[in-house]
Design a protein around this motif. Structure first.
Motif, PDB file in Angstrom:
ATOM      1  N   THR A 106       0.381   4.206  -0.871  1.00  0.00           N
ATOM      2  CA  THR A 106      -0.208   5.518  -0.567  1.00  0.00           C
ATOM      3  C   THR A 106       0.159   5.989   0.840  1.00  0.00           C
ATOM      4  O   THR A 106       0.047   7.179   1.147  1.00  0.00           O
ATOM      5  CB  THR A 106      -1.739   5.472  -0.713  1.00  0.00           C
ATOM      6  N   CYS A 165      -5.748   4.082  -0.930  1.00  0.00           N
ATOM      7  CA  CYS A 165      -5.390   2.903  -1.719  1.00  0.00           C
ATOM      8  C   CYS A 165      -6.601   2.278  -2.402  1.00  0.00           C
ATOM      9  O   CYS A 165      -6.520   1.814  -3.540  1.00  0.00           O
ATOM     10  CB  CYS A 165      -4.697   1.878  -0.819  1.00  0.00           C
ATOM     11  N   ASP A 212       0.869  -1.174   0.000  1.00  0.00           N
ATOM     12  CA  ASP A 212       0.000   0.000   0.000  1.00  0.00           C
ATOM     13  C   ASP A 212       0.907   1.224   0.000  1.00  0.00           C
ATOM     14  O   ASP A 212       1.252   1.770   1.049  1.00  0.00           O
ATOM     15  CB  ASP A 212      -0.918  -0.006   1.228  1.00  0.00           C
ATOM     16  N   CYS A 234      -3.099   0.186  -6.656  1.00  0.00           N
ATOM     17  CA  CYS A 234      -2.803   0.002  -5.234  1.00  0.00           C
ATOM     18  C   CYS A 234      -3.776  -1.026  -4.651  1.00  0.00           C
ATOM     19  O   CYS A 234      -4.986  -0.943  -4.897  1.00  0.00           O
ATOM     20  CB  CYS A 234      -2.940   1.325  -4.501  1.00  0.00           C
TER      21      CYS A 234
END
Length: 220
Positions: free
Chosen positions: A111, A123, A109, A129
């Motif tokens: 983000t 995400c 992930d 993602c």
């Protein structure tokens, strides 16, 4: 007696240009070694119509690929981190010149460590993602989002990256853009013939001008 120019003489200017390009390519390790910028996504350091000199990713003057977020990132084209040329799968004829933000691993992930100002959502809102594979998150300096957040490209695999940028020369890319447009419109062979003719005419005018200057100096 009127002197006729041989085909070899007509092609000499075009051959010289090709030779220079081949020498640059051999040193840079990338083909083509010159990339014409067709969009404003990397402004203000790189503008549409600029010509960017590139090198292979493993070549000088530095090794590997370094993202913007790396604390030791070099300064390249107006910002930190490497600017690379990559081609997403299915769109190999439209290479993208953007900056690497940071590397990611499959399943990550990413983000969590992204700049929120370059991200549209979390995400769950981004198609790439969690990261579907190892690669890089990228962005254009003038764009408001990561490529992966804006849907421009998935996480960029290293094998999609064909070169990294060294420096840009303002406005010299317009010639390359014009050539590409001519190839798309009329085909490579007519374009090559046309360029050869232009080079020959230009070389002819140059030779005549030099001759006039030489005769003028000789008569003074």
């Amino acid at each position: 007696m009127k002197r006729t120019r041989s085909p070899t003489g007509l092609l000499a200017p075009a051959a010289a240009v090709l030779l220079v390009a081949l020498v640059v390519a051999a040193a840079a390790g990338a083909w083509p070694p010159l990339v014409a910028v067709e969009s404003g996504s990397m402004e203000p350091a790189v503008e549409r119509g600029d010509l960017v000199v590139v090198t292979a990713t493993e070549r000088f003057p530095w090794g590997g690929l370094v993202g913007h977020a790396d604390p030791d990132a070099p300064r390249r084209l107006g910002g930190a981190g490497d600017v690379v040329v990559y081609s997403p799968p299915g769109d190999e004829n439209r290479p993208i010149l953007h900056r690497i933000a940071f590397p990611v691993s499959e399943g990550e992930d990413w983000t969590d460590r992204a700049d929120p100002e370059l991200l549209d959502g979390d995400c769950a809102d981004v198609e790439s993602c969690p990261a579907p594979h190892d690669g890089y998150v990228t962005y254009g300096d003038a764009n408001g989002e990561y490529d992966q957040s804006a849907g421009i490209a998935p996480v960029v695999r290293e094998e999609w990256i064909t070169a990294k940028a060294l420096f840009a020369v303002p406005d010299l890319g317009w010639f390359r853009i014009g050539v590409d447009a001519a190839i798309a419109r009329i085909g490579p062979l007519p374009t090559a013939v046309g360029l050869g003719g232009i080079a020959a005419v230009t070389g002819g005018f140059g030779a005549v001008l030099i001759g006039w200057v030489g005769r003028g100096r000789g008569g003074a």
